[in-house]
Design an enzyme around this catalytic site. Structure first.
Site, short mmCIF file in Angstrom:
data_model
loop_
_atom_site.label_atom_id
_atom_site.label_comp_id
_atom_site.label_asym_id
_atom_site.label_seq_id
_atom_site.Cartn_x
_atom_site.Cartn_y
_atom_site.Cartn_z
N HIS B 219 -31.12 7.74 -9.69
CA HIS B 219 -31.85 8.70 -10.52
C HIS B 219 -33.29 8.91 -10.07
O HIS B 219 -33.96 9.80 -10.59
CB HIS B 219 -31.77 8.28 -11.99
CG HIS B 219 -30.47 8.67 -12.63
ND1 HIS B 219 -29.27 8.13 -12.23
CD2 HIS B 219 -30.17 9.57 -13.59
CE1 HIS B 219 -28.29 8.67 -12.94
NE2 HIS B 219 -28.81 9.55 -13.77
N SER B 223 -29.12 13.08 -6.78
CA SER B 223 -28.02 13.09 -5.83
C SER B 223 -28.34 13.89 -4.58
O SER B 223 -29.05 14.90 -4.65
CB SER B 223 -26.78 13.68 -6.47
OG SER B 223 -26.24 12.80 -7.40
N LYS B 247 -16.61 18.69 -14.72
CA LYS B 247 -15.97 18.49 -13.43
C LYS B 247 -15.47 17.06 -13.28
O LYS B 247 -14.37 16.81 -12.76
CB LYS B 247 -16.96 18.83 -12.31
CG LYS B 247 -16.30 18.95 -10.96
CD LYS B 247 -17.27 19.50 -9.93
CE LYS B 247 -16.61 19.59 -8.58
NZ LYS B 247 -17.50 20.16 -7.56
N ASP B 248 -16.26 16.09 -13.77
CA ASP B 248 -15.83 14.70 -13.69
C ASP B 248 -14.62 14.46 -14.59
O ASP B 248 -13.75 13.65 -14.27
CB ASP B 248 -16.97 13.76 -14.10
CG ASP B 248 -17.98 13.58 -12.97
OD1 ASP B 248 -17.60 13.78 -11.80
OD2 ASP B 248 -19.14 13.24 -13.25
N GLU B 291 -4.18 -8.30 1.58
CA GLU B 291 -3.96 -7.04 0.89
C GLU B 291 -4.39 -5.88 1.79
O GLU B 291 -5.23 -6.04 2.67
CB GLU B 291 -4.80 -7.02 -0.39
CG GLU B 291 -4.32 -8.01 -1.43
CD GLU B 291 -3.18 -7.43 -2.24
OE1 GLU B 291 -2.03 -7.49 -1.76
OE2 GLU B 291 -3.41 -6.94 -3.34
C1 HEM Z 1 -18.16 -0.68 -7.97
C2 HEM Z 1 -18.24 0.29 -7.19
C3 HEM Z 1 -19.17 1.48 -7.30
C4 HEM Z 1 -19.48 2.24 -8.38
C5 HEM Z 1 -18.94 2.09 -9.79
C6 HEM Z 1 -20.40 3.26 -7.92
C7 HEM Z 1 -20.94 4.24 -8.72
C8 HEM Z 1 -21.70 5.29 -8.26
C9 HEM Z 1 -22.00 6.47 -9.01
C10 HEM Z 1 -21.57 6.75 -10.48
C11 HEM Z 1 -22.73 7.29 -8.20
C12 HEM Z 1 -23.23 8.71 -8.52
C13 HEM Z 1 -22.09 9.72 -8.36
C14 HEM Z 1 -21.75 10.02 -6.92
O1 HEM Z 1 -22.65 10.37 -6.15
O2 HEM Z 1 -20.56 9.92 -6.55
C15 HEM Z 1 -22.91 6.61 -6.95
C16 HEM Z 1 -23.63 7.12 -5.85
C17 HEM Z 1 -23.74 6.49 -4.63
N1 HEM Z 1 -23.05 5.36 -4.19
FE1 HEM Z 1 -21.88 4.20 -5.39
N2 HEM Z 1 -20.64 3.07 -6.58
C18 HEM Z 1 -19.90 2.00 -6.17
C19 HEM Z 1 -19.85 1.47 -4.89
C20 HEM Z 1 -20.57 1.96 -3.79
C21 HEM Z 1 -20.46 1.45 -2.47
C22 HEM Z 1 -19.52 0.30 -2.05
C23 HEM Z 1 -21.33 2.20 -1.68
C24 HEM Z 1 -21.62 2.10 -0.18
C25 HEM Z 1 -21.64 1.04 0.52
C26 HEM Z 1 -21.97 3.16 -2.53
C27 HEM Z 1 -22.90 4.08 -2.11
C28 HEM Z 1 -23.40 5.10 -2.89
C29 HEM Z 1 -24.38 6.09 -2.46
C30 HEM Z 1 -25.04 6.15 -1.08
C31 HEM Z 1 -24.59 6.96 -3.54
C32 HEM Z 1 -25.49 8.19 -3.60
C33 HEM Z 1 -24.65 9.34 -3.17
C34 HEM Z 1 -25.31 10.69 -3.15
O3 HEM Z 1 -26.23 10.92 -3.92
O4 HEM Z 1 -24.87 11.48 -2.31
N3 HEM Z 1 -21.48 2.98 -3.80
N4 HEM Z 1 -22.27 5.40 -7.00
#
Ligand code: HEM
Lengths: 280, 439
Positions: B219, B223, B247-248, B291
């Site tokens: 935030h 994004s 959309k979500d 797995e």
């Molecule tokens: C438990 C697992 C995870 C949850 C619940 C989670 C949740 C979220 C959510 C809600 C967002 C904002 C929505 C979106 O941009 O899709 C987000 C953004 C992001 N996540 Fe995750 N995430 C998880 C794991 C990861 C992992 C494993 C990575 C990379 C190694 C990652 C990298 C990112 C990045 C770089 C963003 C910003 C994306 C953008 O603004 O384009 N996330 N995450």
């Protein structure tokens, strides 16, 4: 800086791999093994419980229970299934009780405390034919007959595998594979082993359990108890023992899918509506 | 935080006003996922997967807590207690199959989420911290999933624990003590099962905590988007609610349909039959495989077969396996290209797709019966994996010619036509929120 070290580390890993590759050259052609040449994929077995709409054929499960009870239970336990569970195959309470009572289960003599047996109750699990693993091995040429409760989930190929195994015993002297080759001498069964090209290593310690038509007597209105039919029936029964909640699971699944389909269509329409005048 | 044109929270009633003055939770929600959070208007479906990962974690926590009420973490009865859940507990089969398949879906969703980050360059400034926290979440997820798989105490549980903790003994001097500390003994046993259960219950809540930080960090810059161009004016964004909640919601429906199909109709498709055989320390399975979501890393581990530079092959494998994940921490600094989205980086895009195919092949090789050719193929694929991140990307980011980018998100979306200037629901003439000057 990060990039410089990154490239060094990257070159390190790549060199170690190139070194690994050079070290393993020249390749030696691997010998083909008898298992590769003779092991068979499970034959097809169509059961009423197959597919997303499948339901158990209760008559067939009853026949399968009969085969298990009269043949397989001499060596194999079914420790995760209780007598009362067979009510799901269409038996009434009285039938369940007398089926249970016909089995002796281990207990303790109330007067002396010595190990004893008593007639089974609906709450008891199907008993093991042997008091312990040592006794089971001693009676089976040092092999252990596995518990069959989960067997259709615990083997690659599931019920079709069990069916193929039961009908798959062959004469090792005369058997020919698809290429017409005979079994090499060192893959022939040793003493107490039986050749079966569906078994993982081709020879197993179980003697063919289903050998002749009419080994089990089916009641009127049932198909003829051929070896093939008995093998199918007991395989169908073992699908049920492994997954007694199968029908329930699919029913809930269809309900959930119906709900989600409506949910998804509605959310899609509101999504379209909300974004209607917004280019994106 | 956020953009100057973000709608401010205004309590609508005396009650919400009262709440707002004492605990401004509705204000927080409004600013985080409500109309008060402006989001680029051009996000595609890849941006659904963060929310879906949150849903997957919730499914795991809810089903897991109920399973734990019936599960017994004791090597003597663990296997039977799971079968008791499957057979005797009301809807126990449903809880267990949802938890089992939920873990796979969690990884599917997170792999797509990471793919999105890599393709659109979301790991680059100013979003490095989001990415770093993401990698931490990924490591925690792997630890959680590994320990969860041990709990049913089937053959693959036991031998998987044996093999994976065995990696540590490749590390000189400290390796063997670490292994014994993890297992609470010399081999997987009751002590190991108990500590794995304890940690398996703990880690999802740690993950939930790191996710809060992940979203907090998100935030700050907001994004990224498929063009990779920064948000410049109000017309580049829409309020999160109702645009992205709708959309979500739709994405959630599609995700749940796929999940229900697997969990209710093919529940054992992604599992291994050997795990329906109770653990037996005296009988080694013919073919021990982890797995599916660990397979690419397992292939990397096994591809080092030669001792090189005084480091034994086994240690190379272990270093490479951990290194293949840890290198993601350095990615924001390995790739210094100012262009984020692969859409405008044709050469990077080609290499990136090769990487995607490379990882899929590694996954296949991770479970294949080993032969000369599968070993050779995994050596080549592993070499590409490291070369991609550590050699190709750093060099490419200096020398690549990129394509011309649009000046703004709005321009990219409208491609020239100015048929609207302001998003619905955001006032066009708010003097308090002048449009920032075009950069
Ligand atoms: C438990 C697992 C995870 C949850 C619940 C989670 C949740 C979220 C959510 C809600 C967002 C904002 C929505 C979106 O941009 O899709 C987000 C953004 C992001 N996540 Fe995750 N995430 C998880 C794991 C990861 C992992 C494993 C990575 C990379 C190694 C990652 C990298 C990112 C990045 C770089 C963003 C910003 C994306 C953008 O603004 O384009 N996330 N995450």
């Amino acid at each position: 800086m990060v990039r410089f070290f990154g490239i060094i580390v990257g070159l390190g890993f790549v060199s170690a791999l190139i070194f690994s590759i050079i070290g393993s050259l020249p390749f030696e052609a691997a010998e083909r093994t008898a298992v590769e040449d003779f092991h068979q994929k499970p034959r097809t077995l169509a059961l009423a419980s197959d597919g997303a709409f499948g339901k158990f054929d209760r008559k067939q499960l009853q026949r399968g229970l009969q085969v298990y009870n009269e043949v397989c239970s001499a060596c194999h336990s079914l420790r995760l299934v209780s007598f009362r569970d067979i009510a799901a195959l269409g038996y009434n309470e009285g039938q369940v009780k007398s089926f249970a009572a016909a089995h002796e289960v281990p207990s303790i003599d109330p007067d002396t405390g010595e190990p004893a047996t008593r007639p089974g109750l609906p709450k008891d699990a199907f008993p093991s034919p042997y008091p312990n693993e040592t006794a089971a091995r001693a009676a089976n040429n040092n092999a252990l007959p596995p518990d069959l409760s989960l067997i259709t989930k615990a083997r690659e190929g599931g019920a079709p595998y069990v069916y193929s195994l039961l009908t798959g015993f062959r004469n090792p002297e005369t058997y020919r594979n698809e290429k017409g080759e005979a079994l090499p001498a060192d893959s022939k069964p040793g003493t107490g082993l039986h050749f079966n090209p569906w078994f993982a290593n081709l020879n197993l310690a179980m003697a063919p359990p289903l050998t002749s038509e009419g080994q089990v007597t089916y009641g009127p209105g049932n198909p003829k108890p051929t070896v093939d039919q008995m093998a199918k029936d007991v395989s169908a029964f073992l699908v049920w023992t492994a997954e007694p909640k199968l029908e329930n699971r699919r029913a809930v699944g269809w309900g959930a899918l119906g709900f989600l389909l409506i949910f998804t269509v509605l959310t899609y329409l509101s999504y379209r509506q909300i974004w209607a005048d917004k280019k994106h | 935080m956020s953009f100057p044109w973000a709608e401010a929270y205004k309590p609508k009633s005396g009650f919400t006003q009262w709440i707002d003055e004492r605990l401004p939770l509705p204000r927080l929600v409004y600013g985080a996922i409500g109309a008060g959070y402006p989001v680029p208007r051009n996000l595609n479906y890849f941006w659904n997967f963060g929310v879906l990962a949150g849903v997957a974690l919730t499914i795991q926590i809810v089903t897991g807590i109920v399973l734990a009420m019936h599960y017994a973490a004791n090597a003597g009865i663990a296997f039977d207690s799971v079968e008791h859940i499957m057979r005797d507990v009301n809807s126990g089969w449903m809880l267990r199959y949802m938890h089992m398949n939920g873990a796979s879906f969690f990884f599917i969703v997170v792999y797509i989420h990471m793919f999105r980050g890599l393709y659109y360059g979301s790991y680059k400034a100013p979003r490095e911290m989001i990415w770093l926290l993401g990698v931490v979440i990924f490591l925690l997820m792997m630890a959680t999933a590994f320990m969860g798989y041990v709990l049913p105490w089937g053959q693959m549980s036991f031998w998987g624990a044996q093999v994976i903790t065995g990696f540590f003994s490749a590390i000189p001097i400290v390796g063997e003590p670490i292994r014994q500390l993890l297992l609470g003994g010399f081999a997987p046993d009751n002590a190991a099962l108990n500590r794995f259960f304890s940690l398996h219950y703990l880690l999802p809540f740690v993950i939930a905590g790191v996710i809060i930080l992940h979203i907090w960090a998100l935030h700050i810059p907001g994004s990224n988007n498929p063009t990779g161009v920064d948000v410049k004016s109000e017309s580049d964004t829409v309020p999160f609610h109702p645009y992205y909640t709708a959309k979500d919601g739709f994405g959630l429906g599609v995700f749940l349909i796929a999940f229900v199909i697997m969990a209710f109709f093919l529940p054992n498709f992604m599992g291994h039959p050997d795990n329906y055989i109770p653990a037996n320390p005296l009988s080694t399975p013919a073919h021990i495989v982890p797995e599916w979501y660990f397979l690419p890393f397992y292939a990397i581990l096994k591809s080092f077969t030669g001792n090189f530079l005084w480091i034994p092959a086994k240690l190379w494998g272990v270093l490479a396996m951990f290194g293949s994940i840890l290198l993601l921490f350095f990615l924001p600094w390995l790739d210094k290209s100012p262009v984020r989205s692969a859409k405008y980086r044709p050469t990077y895009r080609t290499f990136f797709w090769v990487l995607v195919i490379d990882v899929i092949i590694l996954g296949y090789l991770g479970q294949a019966h080993p032969s000369n050719w599968t070993v050779l193929a995994s050596q080549i694929c592993t070499a590409y994996y490291f070369a991609h991140f550590l050699i190709i990307v750093p060099i490419l980011s200096r020398i690549e010619t990129t394509l011309p980018m649009p000046n703004s998100i709005t321009e990219a979306v409208l491609s020239g036509e100015a048929d609207e200037a302001h998003p619905v629901g955001v006032s066009a003439t708010n003097p308090a929120h002048p449009e920032p000057a075009k950069a």
